[in-house]
Design a protein around this motif. Sequence first.
Motif: not given
Length: 359
Positions: A152-153, A155-156, A302, A305-307
């Motif tokens: 996820i990180h 993706d951020m 997005e 959401y990821s955060e």
Amino acid sequence: MPHRGSIKRLLPGGNTSIGFYSYFQNIIDLKKANKVFFFKGGPGTGKSSMMKKIGHVMEEKGYDIEFHHCSADPDSIDAVVIPKLKIVMIDGTAPHVMDPKYPGAIDTIIHLGEYWQEEGLREKRKEIIESIDENGKIYKRVYKYLAAAKLIHDDMEWTYNQAMDFLKVNQLTKKVIERFFRDIKEQDKIAAERHLFGSAYTHLGHIDFAETYIGDIKNIYYIKGAPGTGKSTLLDKIARKATENGYDIEIYHEPLEPDKIESVVIPELELAFTTNSKFKGKETFNLNQFISYEKLNKYKDELEYSEALFKQLIDDVAYNLKRTKKNHDYIEDYYVPNLRFEEIDILREQLIEEILTYR
């Protein structure tokens, strides 16, 4: 009465996205050490307590001390270093198994298992096995959550990458390096590097002791930036320039991705560069200024959401580490009543006497 020493608190190991990661080899250069005590023994045998008590005695005698804290339970100690005497005490049990490299010449094993009463422990055999096995299962879950959090990180970071002007980041990096190294004399030596963790994921959450290894540095600079803005790369380039000029460096790594850097300290130059927000009041190099928020806003939903997902996964890590802490306390409860503490106290005094012979 001697002046009391200071305590530097460090993190030699970490719970990371690739499992338990160790920088224990950087606690001390074994070839330069006068004495290394390897403490062996199960949970609750008093390894951490003994090392802490000896460390505080030496602190009271005026010696600066390094306490190397456990990444899962920061109240526990994995190692104590007395730099002036070149002496270290290390917990040599799992997961950071270490054994003597120069036995007899430098290294000594202290086995606290010699001070337990096995008959009492055998009575709790079933409970001990179940608790230890359960902790192993929980840690597997912790590392899965951290691996997921890294994805996820990533993706951020990718999202911010799309909005970054890295040409300007590179230009700022060159200016920073020129500013601090232009008039610095090159040292006629090979620089030493010491790698440790700058923070840790623990049962108390994400913690650090940066004030003890950065706070006393005269010139501290804060590197501000969102994920993926190039903070670690900037710090790496500063570190490389320092070593090229022959200056010893301390590199403090991120716990999620051990290859990434949180802080760089150059003691000989009284310089520290850090992403730790405890120092955001210091002079700041702000990489967020090179974000195009027009581009970033395209990914607003997005990113939010990821955060949120990343925060939930890190909260799950802390929750499960609380479970391992509770389980570990249960295990210690089985061992503590079966230890001969009077003999352990005698051993501690003998070790202090031996350490003081190196003055």
